[in-house]
Design a protein around this motif. Structure first.
Motif, mmCIF file in Angstrom:
data_model
loop_
_atom_site.group_PDB
_atom_site.id
_atom_site.type_symbol
_atom_site.label_atom_id
_atom_site.label_comp_id
_atom_site.label_asym_id
_atom_site.label_seq_id
_atom_site.Cartn_x
_atom_site.Cartn_y
_atom_site.Cartn_z
ATOM 1 N N SER A 412 -8.716 -27.099 22.765
ATOM 2 C CA SER A 412 -8.581 -28.529 22.476
ATOM 3 C C SER A 412 -9.943 -29.185 22.290
ATOM 4 C CB SER A 412 -7.810 -29.219 23.602
ATOM 5 O OG SER A 412 -8.547 -29.204 24.803
ATOM 6 N N ILE A 413 -10.964 -28.716 22.991
ATOM 7 C CA ILE A 413 -12.318 -29.248 22.811
ATOM 8 C C ILE A 413 -12.807 -28.964 21.390
ATOM 9 C CG2 ILE A 413 -14.722 -29.011 23.531
ATOM 10 C CD1 ILE A 413 -13.150 -30.495 25.583
ATOM 11 N N LEU A 414 -12.602 -27.736 20.926
ATOM 12 C CA LEU A 414 -13.085 -27.354 19.596
ATOM 13 C C LEU A 414 -12.359 -28.123 18.490
ATOM 14 C CD1 LEU A 414 -13.649 -23.494 19.837
ATOM 15 C CD2 LEU A 414 -15.307 -25.336 19.961
ATOM 16 N N VAL A 415 -11.033 -28.241 18.595
ATOM 17 C CA VAL A 415 -10.302 -28.908 17.524
ATOM 18 C C VAL A 415 -10.584 -30.417 17.543
ATOM 19 C CG1 VAL A 415 -8.516 -27.139 17.463
ATOM 20 C CG2 VAL A 415 -8.200 -29.146 18.922
ATOM 21 N N ALA A 416 -10.850 -31.000 18.719
ATOM 22 C CA ALA A 416 -11.200 -32.425 18.779
ATOM 23 C C ALA A 416 -12.567 -32.668 18.146
ATOM 24 C CB ALA A 416 -11.193 -32.905 20.229
ATOM 25 N N VAL A 417 -13.534 -31.755 18.388
ATOM 26 C CA VAL A 417 -14.854 -31.880 17.765
ATOM 27 C C VAL A 417 -14.741 -31.744 16.258
ATOM 28 C CG1 VAL A 417 -17.104 -30.749 17.546
ATOM 29 C CG2 VAL A 417 -16.119 -31.127 19.814
ATOM 30 N N PHE A 418 -13.951 -30.776 15.796
ATOM 31 C CA PHE A 418 -13.764 -30.590 14.344
ATOM 32 C C PHE A 418 -13.092 -31.819 13.735
ATOM 33 C CE2 PHE A 418 -11.685 -29.114 10.531
ATOM 34 C CZ PHE A 418 -12.619 -28.234 9.983
ATOM 35 N N SER A 419 -12.082 -32.349 14.405
ATOM 36 C CA SER A 419 -11.369 -33.522 13.893
ATOM 37 C C SER A 419 -12.289 -34.732 13.769
ATOM 38 C CB SER A 419 -10.193 -33.852 14.814
ATOM 39 O OG SER A 419 -9.608 -35.078 14.472
ATOM 40 N N SER A 420 -13.167 -34.922 14.756
ATOM 41 C CA SER A 420 -14.083 -36.063 14.703
ATOM 42 C C SER A 420 -15.117 -35.902 13.604
ATOM 43 C CB SER A 420 -14.772 -36.235 16.052
ATOM 44 O OG SER A 420 -15.709 -37.281 16.017
ATOM 45 N N ASN A 421 -15.605 -34.697 13.400
ATOM 46 C CA ASN A 421 -16.660 -34.491 12.414
ATOM 47 C C ASN A 421 -16.154 -34.669 10.978
ATOM 48 O OD1 ASN A 421 -19.565 -33.447 12.022
ATOM 49 N ND2 ASN A 421 -18.357 -32.124 10.668
ATOM 50 N N VAL A 422 -14.952 -34.159 10.700
ATOM 51 C CA VAL A 422 -14.406 -34.282 9.346
ATOM 52 C C VAL A 422 -13.570 -35.554 9.199
ATOM 53 C CG1 VAL A 422 -14.404 -31.791 9.025
ATOM 54 C CG2 VAL A 422 -12.351 -32.913 9.907
ATOM 55 N N ASP A 423 -13.423 -36.296 10.302
ATOM 56 C CA ASP A 423 -12.665 -37.555 10.318
ATOM 57 C C ASP A 423 -11.235 -37.363 9.821
ATOM 58 O OD1 ASP A 423 -12.382 -40.193 10.938
ATOM 59 O OD2 ASP A 423 -13.112 -40.942 9.015
ATOM 60 N N MET A 424 -10.581 -36.316 10.352
ATOM 61 C CA MET A 424 -9.187 -36.031 10.028
ATOM 62 C C MET A 424 -8.384 -36.027 11.328
ATOM 63 S SD MET A 424 -9.426 -32.984 7.180
ATOM 64 C CE MET A 424 -7.648 -32.782 7.242
ATOM 65 N N PRO A 425 -7.378 -36.880 11.450
ATOM 66 C CA PRO A 425 -6.584 -36.905 12.689
ATOM 67 C C PRO A 425 -5.665 -35.700 12.802
ATOM 68 C CG PRO A 425 -5.673 -38.432 11.095
ATOM 69 C CD PRO A 425 -6.945 -37.901 10.480
ATOM 70 N N ILE A 426 -5.339 -35.346 14.031
ATOM 71 C CA ILE A 426 -4.385 -34.277 14.303
ATOM 72 C C ILE A 426 -2.995 -34.892 14.407
ATOM 73 C CG2 ILE A 426 -3.739 -32.461 15.945
ATOM 74 C CD1 ILE A 426 -6.657 -32.343 16.787
ATOM 75 N N ASP A 427 -2.018 -34.226 13.844
ATOM 76 C CA ASP A 427 -0.650 -34.738 13.888
ATOM 77 C C ASP A 427 -0.229 -34.997 15.332
ATOM 78 O OD1 ASP A 427 2.411 -34.506 14.000
ATOM 79 O OD2 ASP A 427 2.016 -34.625 11.852
ATOM 80 N N ALA A 428 0.431 -36.135 15.569
ATOM 81 C CA ALA A 428 0.788 -36.549 16.930
ATOM 82 C C ALA A 428 1.782 -35.605 17.590
ATOM 83 C CB ALA A 428 1.370 -37.962 16.904
ATOM 84 N N GLY A 429 2.456 -34.765 16.832
ATOM 85 C CA GLY A 429 3.438 -33.857 17.414
ATOM 86 C C GLY A 429 2.856 -32.533 17.872
ATOM 87 N N TYR A 430 1.539 -32.336 17.710
ATOM 88 C CA TYR A 430 0.911 -31.062 18.045
ATOM 89 C C TYR A 430 0.163 -31.156 19.370
ATOM 90 C CZ TYR A 430 1.703 -28.780 13.517
ATOM 91 O OH TYR A 430 2.269 -28.178 12.415
ATOM 92 N N CYS A 431 0.219 -30.078 20.142
ATOM 93 C CA CYS A 431 -0.661 -29.888 21.290
ATOM 94 C C CYS A 431 -1.138 -28.438 21.271
ATOM 95 C CB CYS A 431 0.041 -30.218 22.609
ATOM 96 S SG CYS A 431 1.356 -29.094 23.076
ATOM 97 N N VAL A 432 -2.238 -28.159 21.953
ATOM 98 C CA VAL A 432 -2.867 -26.840 21.886
ATOM 99 C C VAL A 432 -3.218 -26.366 23.294
ATOM 100 C CG1 VAL A 432 -3.829 -27.284 19.597
ATOM 101 C CG2 VAL A 432 -5.191 -27.806 21.614
ATOM 102 N N CYS A 433 -3.397 -25.062 23.437
ATOM 103 C CA CYS A 433 -3.915 -24.467 24.666
ATOM 104 C C CYS A 433 -4.452 -23.086 24.334
ATOM 105 C CB CYS A 433 -2.854 -24.396 25.760
ATOM 106 S SG CYS A 433 -1.499 -23.249 25.456
ATOM 107 N N GLY A 434 -5.538 -22.718 24.950
ATOM 108 C CA GLY A 434 -6.129 -21.408 24.704
ATOM 109 C C GLY A 434 -7.572 -21.355 25.160
ATOM 110 N N GLU A 435 -7.949 -20.231 25.730
ATOM 111 C CA GLU A 435 -9.341 -19.989 26.110
ATOM 112 C C GLU A 435 -10.071 -19.356 24.940
ATOM 113 O OE1 GLU A 435 -11.957 -17.284 29.262
ATOM 114 O OE2 GLU A 435 -9.776 -17.432 29.473
ATOM 115 N N VAL A 436 -11.291 -19.792 24.687
ATOM 116 C CA VAL A 436 -12.072 -19.299 23.557
ATOM 117 C C VAL A 436 -13.179 -18.384 24.062
ATOM 118 C CG1 VAL A 436 -13.547 -19.958 21.621
ATOM 119 C CG2 VAL A 436 -11.555 -21.355 22.196
ATOM 120 N N GLY A 437 -13.254 -17.180 23.475
ATOM 121 C CA GLY A 437 -14.293 -16.223 23.833
ATOM 122 C C GLY A 437 -15.533 -16.381 22.971
#
Length: 497
Positions: A412-437
């Motif tokens: 969620s940290i990575l997708v929030a950073v990507f969303s802010s940089n490209v200024d594209m919102p994430i669909d309100a019906g989506y949620c995420v979870c996962g550890e990144v290596g």
């Protein structure tokens, strides 16, 4: 009189030695040994026969076989607070000694006071070494419990700092009790720092529960040192432990937190008590987390969540609905993560802001998230995804002012950073979870079924999960759509196309 002896105690782990050592052989820390003076044998003994028949717990020195020990479920005292009962493992065990720690002003005394005022069938002695009786009275009125609050006259002097005589205070107290005679006054307050005088009052009153606020202010005559000293804290805690175990009366100790974030005093204090509970949160935020660090009578995986209000702390039954904003549609830099704290799943909002660096060195700031892990995730995003952030300021905030340590927040940290940089919102019906290596793979997370069920319960339509978690979900059907991903790039394609 026996001659005092000198010993050296490690301030980090409680290891003691007859001589000073530069490095502790137990925990490996340097320069942690403090000199303490050990007095002669203590002349003060807590006898169960002196406690008005409360010595139900018999102590035997005879060895018994493990198979011969009867198995019975420990009785629990219902604290009247579902969150506190959950953290304690189902309630407070009689004869146990609990240590409650937290930052100054976080709400330790407020939580304790409002909890004991709700115990209608228990008489509680509240020993305060920091606040006066009138300060506690005002706090009780603020949290709506003035009718259940009694100032114990034995702790009042003939005259206080304002010139009010003790008989006047007792008169006011009697009037209060007369006006609210239909409600029971179950809390007695004693403003005292001498442990010997505290035990005198315990013998006279015979309470069902004792609260010490705080253990760092207590002192005993058997130790020749100032309050808060390592020797004083250890000796006072040991005496209270003997009292709790021989009388069956539970004792709650409130402790301070030092600048490192650990409970002040020697580590042996945490070894003495039966349970260590820490109250966490941002003093400027609304929410607090009650976390069990040690518990001999229950699990350390449970947490309790509270909301700070003008009238005290309110237990939060469903934190997911409070930790997410309803007006996030069309807003970039916001991602919803299915997190788990202890054994409790909840959805939390991750906010990110990426902007061009105004100075030569870009800023990296994280509130409620480990900043070192944030730097690692940004390096993965740049190296494996090709997302350049060298000249970008990155700010991360976990909504609600709480601190989350779940590794499943990575995605969620990575997708929030990507969303802010490209200024594209994430669909309100989506949620995420996962550890990144470090290689950009999305690693599996624990309790995936609870995360999915929590997202489904709150009306989410899609959830991005690690692909390696799909094996545990075979044969199970959900109304929410599952999007298994193996790499960060796949997650970004699912969310942004």
């Amino acid at each position: 009189m026996a001659k005092d002896k000198t010993a050296y105690v490690c301030d980090n782990c409680g290891f003691d030695s007859t001589k000073w050592l530069g490095k502790c052989p137990s925990c490996g820390q340097w320069n942690t040994f403090k000199e303490v003076r050990l007095g002669g044998s203590s002349q003060f003994t807590v006898r169960s026969s002196q406690l008005r028949g409360r010595g139900e717990m018999s102590v035997t020195n005879a060895a018994v076989r493990l198979n011969d020990i009867p198995t019975k479920e420990l009785p629990r005292i219902d604290m009247g607070d579902a969150e506190l009962n959950r953290v304690l493992g189902g309630g407070l065990v009689p004869g146990s000694i609990i240590l409650l720690g937290g930052d100054p002003g976080i709400g330790k005394s407020t939580l304790t006071l409002q909890t004991i005022m709700g115990l209608k069938d228990k008489e509680v002695l509240y020993v305060s070494g920091e606040e006066s009786a009138h300060q506690l009275r005002m706090r009780a009125e603020r949290i709506g419990g003035s009718s259940q609050f009694t100032m114990h006259s034995s702790q009042l002097g003939n005259e206080n700092a304002n010139g009010t005589r003790r008989d006047e205070l007792q008169t006011d107290n009697c009037e209060l009790r007369t006006e609210n005679c239909e409600l029971r006054n179950n809390v007695l307050v004693l403003c005292e720092t001498s442990l010997e005088k505290v035990f005198d009052q315990i013998r006279e009153i015979g309470p069902d529960m004792v609260v010490i606020d705080s253990i760092q202010t207590m002192e005993t005559e058997t130790v020749d040192s100032a309050p808060g000293n390592i020797t004083q804290i250890r000796e006072c805690a040991s005496m209270l432990l003997r009292y709790a175990k021989t009388s069956g009366v539970p004792v709650i100790l409130i402790g301070h937190i030092n600048k490192e974030g650990t409970i002040a005093g020697p580590k042996i204090l945490e070894h003495i008590v039966d349970a260590v509970i820490q109250f966490e949160g941002d003093r400027q935020g609304l929410y607090r987390i009650l976390r069990s660090i040690k518990n001999r009578f229950g699990s350390t995986s449970e947490i309790g969540i509270y909301e700070m209000q003008q009238t005290g702390l309110r237990p939060v039954a469903n934190p997911s609905e409070l930790l997410m904003s309803d007006d996030r549609d069309g807003m970039s830099g916001i991602a919803i993560s299915a997190a788990v704290e202890g054994m409790r799943p909840f959805l939390i909002e991750t906010q990110a802001l990426v902007s061009t660096a105004a100075y030569g060195t870009p800023q990296r700031s994280a509130t409620g998230f480990d900043q070192r892990r944030l730097n690692m995730l940004l390096a993965v995003l740049e190296k494996k995804v090709g997302f350049k952030l060298v000249q970008k300021d990155v700010f991360i905030n976990i909504a609600g002012g709480i601190k989350v340590t779940d590794m499943a927040m990575d995605l969620s940290i990575l997708v929030a950073v990507f969303s802010s940089n490209v200024d594209m919102p994430i669909d309100a019906g989506y949620c995420v979870c996962g550890e990144v290596g470090l290689s950009g793979e999305v690693r599996p997370v624990s309790r995936i079924e609870q995360r999915i069920a929590e997202a489904e319960k709150l009306g989410f339509t899609d959830i991005v999960i690690p692909k390696r978690n799909m094996g545990a979900l075979k044969g199970k059907k959900y109304s929410i759509r599952l999007h298994p991903v193996q790499k960060v790039e796949e997650a970004l394609k699912v969310l942004f196309g």
